[in-house]
Design a protein around this motif. Structure first.
Motif, PDB file in Angstrom:
ATOM      1  N   TYR A 168      41.602  37.268  29.381  1.00  0.00           N
ATOM      2  CA  TYR A 168      41.460  36.568  30.661  1.00  0.00           C
ATOM      3  C   TYR A 168      41.410  37.573  31.809  1.00  0.00           C
ATOM      4  O   TYR A 168      42.236  38.486  31.903  1.00  0.00           O
ATOM      5  N   HIS A 169      40.421  37.389  32.688  1.00  0.00           N
ATOM      6  CA  HIS A 169      40.292  38.210  33.895  1.00  0.00           C
ATOM      7  C   HIS A 169      40.898  37.477  35.086  1.00  0.00           C
ATOM      8  O   HIS A 169      40.516  36.346  35.395  1.00  0.00           O
ATOM      9  N   ASP A 170      41.854  38.124  35.759  1.00  0.00           N
ATOM     10  CA  ASP A 170      42.469  37.542  36.961  1.00  0.00           C
ATOM     11  C   ASP A 170      41.613  37.866  38.179  1.00  0.00           C
ATOM     12  O   ASP A 170      41.437  39.031  38.539  1.00  0.00           O
ATOM     13  N   SER A 171      41.093  36.832  38.831  1.00  0.00           N
ATOM     14  CA  SER A 171      40.303  37.031  40.041  1.00  0.00           C
ATOM     15  C   SER A 171      41.213  37.270  41.236  1.00  0.00           C
ATOM     16  O   SER A 171      42.310  36.723  41.325  1.00  0.00           O
ATOM     17  N   CYS A 172      40.727  38.087  42.153  1.00  0.00           N
ATOM     18  CA  CYS A 172      41.586  38.588  43.237  1.00  0.00           C
ATOM     19  C   CYS A 172      42.166  37.481  44.118  1.00  0.00           C
ATOM     20  O   CYS A 172      43.369  37.433  44.358  1.00  0.00           O
ATOM     21  N   SER A 173      41.323  36.593  44.640  1.00  0.00           N
ATOM     22  CA  SER A 173      41.809  35.582  45.581  1.00  0.00           C
ATOM     23  C   SER A 173      42.761  34.605  44.908  1.00  0.00           C
ATOM     24  O   SER A 173      43.796  34.243  45.464  1.00  0.00           O
ATOM     25  N   GLY A 174      42.405  34.156  43.717  1.00  0.00           N
ATOM     26  CA  GLY A 174      43.285  33.227  43.007  1.00  0.00           C
ATOM     27  C   GLY A 174      44.630  33.842  42.710  1.00  0.00           C
ATOM     28  O   GLY A 174      45.674  33.198  42.867  1.00  0.00           O
ATOM     29  N   LEU A 175      44.614  35.085  42.266  1.00  0.00           N
ATOM     30  CA  LEU A 175      45.861  35.770  41.912  1.00  0.00           C
ATOM     31  C   LEU A 175      46.709  36.050  43.144  1.00  0.00           C
ATOM     32  O   LEU A 175      47.898  35.703  43.181  1.00  0.00           O
ATOM     33  N   ARG A 176      46.118  36.652  44.155  1.00  0.00           N
ATOM     34  CA  ARG A 176      46.902  37.169  45.285  1.00  0.00           C
ATOM     35  C   ARG A 176      47.149  36.142  46.384  1.00  0.00           C
ATOM     36  O   ARG A 176      48.200  36.165  47.027  1.00  0.00           O
ATOM     37  N   MET A 219      43.852  42.282  28.257  1.00  0.00           N
ATOM     38  CA  MET A 219      43.121  43.530  28.443  1.00  0.00           C
ATOM     39  C   MET A 219      43.917  44.458  29.362  1.00  0.00           C
ATOM     40  O   MET A 219      44.782  43.985  30.136  1.00  0.00           O
ATOM     41  N   PRO A 220      43.688  45.756  29.308  1.00  0.00           N
ATOM     42  CA  PRO A 220      44.302  46.642  30.299  1.00  0.00           C
ATOM     43  C   PRO A 220      43.825  46.281  31.706  1.00  0.00           C
ATOM     44  O   PRO A 220      42.669  45.930  31.910  1.00  0.00           O
ATOM     45  N   GLU A 221      44.727  46.354  32.657  1.00  0.00           N
ATOM     46  CA  GLU A 221      44.388  46.143  34.071  1.00  0.00           C
ATOM     47  C   GLU A 221      43.668  44.813  34.296  1.00  0.00           C
ATOM     48  O   GLU A 221      42.669  44.744  35.020  1.00  0.00           O
ATOM     49  N   ALA A 222      44.210  43.754  33.717  1.00  0.00           N
ATOM     50  CA  ALA A 222      43.590  42.434  33.873  1.00  0.00           C
ATOM     51  C   ALA A 222      43.535  42.000  35.335  1.00  0.00           C
ATOM     52  O   ALA A 222      42.661  41.220  35.731  1.00  0.00           O
ATOM     53  N   GLU A 223      44.453  42.506  36.166  1.00  0.00           N
ATOM     54  CA  GLU A 223      44.530  42.094  37.564  1.00  0.00           C
ATOM     55  C   GLU A 223      43.641  42.927  38.489  1.00  0.00           C
ATOM     56  O   GLU A 223      43.583  42.671  39.684  1.00  0.00           O
ATOM     57  N   THR A 224      42.953  43.936  37.937  1.00  0.00           N
ATOM     58  CA  THR A 224      42.114  44.800  38.760  1.00  0.00           C
ATOM     59  C   THR A 224      40.780  44.130  39.067  1.00  0.00           C
ATOM     60  O   THR A 224      40.172  43.505  38.200  1.00  0.00           O
TER      61      THR A 224
END
Length: 258
Positions: A141-149, A172-177
């Motif tokens: 899963y990829h964390d999108s910037c606006s949704g996450l932050r 994955m490594p760095e999923a929040e990047t």
């Protein structure tokens, strides 16, 4: 005797990208909301949420589009969209746009209080904990910037995906990047954006997953485009499509791969 509570009336903010590029995400969103007990309508008067104009500094245009959205969704109990990016614009930035306009600030804040990203609404407001979907594959899963932050969307999609039969979820490594999309960022700084997308692809490969899932179509289009250019077979879906069992359709960008 107490009368049963009526179904909450939800207005779906389908987003421009979903409308133009991936309508299946909108259909999946409606299916998930109706399964959770909501009545869903899609207002025909809705338009772009105004985020591109807002991010580019065109505040007058952003306000004009925000007023249109506020009017279009005034009658709903909730406003829900399958995008942390667009819903962040409505929930966080609309009140900022009208901070010097008391009349519209009140309406913007009322809308913001009723507005949610799709998976956070299903999880945090409706309390859905079960899912009958099937997906045979290993998903990251990829964390999108606006949704996450802006909206705190992190565990909710992972919890929902964990209910899908046959699905194995890996990190994955760095999923929040950031993937390098960033709305107009990828247009203004294409070389930087391409490098960020390439690093995201490397992290996906390192996870061992055969499928990438995320909650923002902009990010998924950006990453799938990079996967295509690198001839990588990882499939890409929006989380709503997986949860609604709509993965029999071609994955995002799949028709462009050779």
């Amino acid at each position: 005797m107490q009368m049963p509570k009526s179904k909450p009336l939800v207005g779906l903010l389908h987003t421009c990208l979903v409308d133009l590029y991936r309508p299946s995400i909108g259909f999946a969103s409606v299916q998930l909301l109706e399964q959770a007990g909501c009545e869903v309508q899609v207002p025909s008067l809705q338009t772009c949420c105004g985020q591109p104009a807002f991010n580019s500094g065109n505040i007058d245009a952003a306000r004009a589009m925000a007023r249109q959205v506020i009017e279009a969704f005034a009658a709903f109990d909730y406003v829900v969209g399958p995008s942390g990016s667009c819903m962040s614009q409505v929930k966080v930035h609309y009140p900022q746009l009208f901070r010097d306009d008391p009349q519209w600030l009140k309406r913007a804040q009322q809308l913001a209080d009723r507005s949610f990203e799709l998976i956070s609404f299903i999880s945090d407001v409706l309390g859905v904990t079960e899912n009958q979907a099937h997906y045979q594959g290993t998903v990251t899963y990829h964390d999108s910037c606006s949704g996450l932050r802006d909206l705190g969307i992190k565990q909710q999609p992972r919890t929902q995906l964990g209910q899908v039969q046959g699905l194995t979820l890996v990190e994955m490594p760095e999923a929040e990047t950031c993937c390098g999309f960033g709305g107009t960022f990828c247009v203004k700084y294409p070389e930087v954006s391409a490098r960020m997308a390439s690093q995201k692809v490397s992290n996906i490969v390192a996870s061992g997953a055969d499928t990438l899932v995320g909650g923002d179509l902009g990010c998924l289009l950006n990453i799938s485009g990079r996967l295509t250019r690198l001839n990588n077979p990882v499939r890409v879906f929006h989380v709503a499509e997986v949860l609604a069992g709509m993965t029999h359709i071609p994955a995002i960008g799949e028709g462009e791969r050779h």
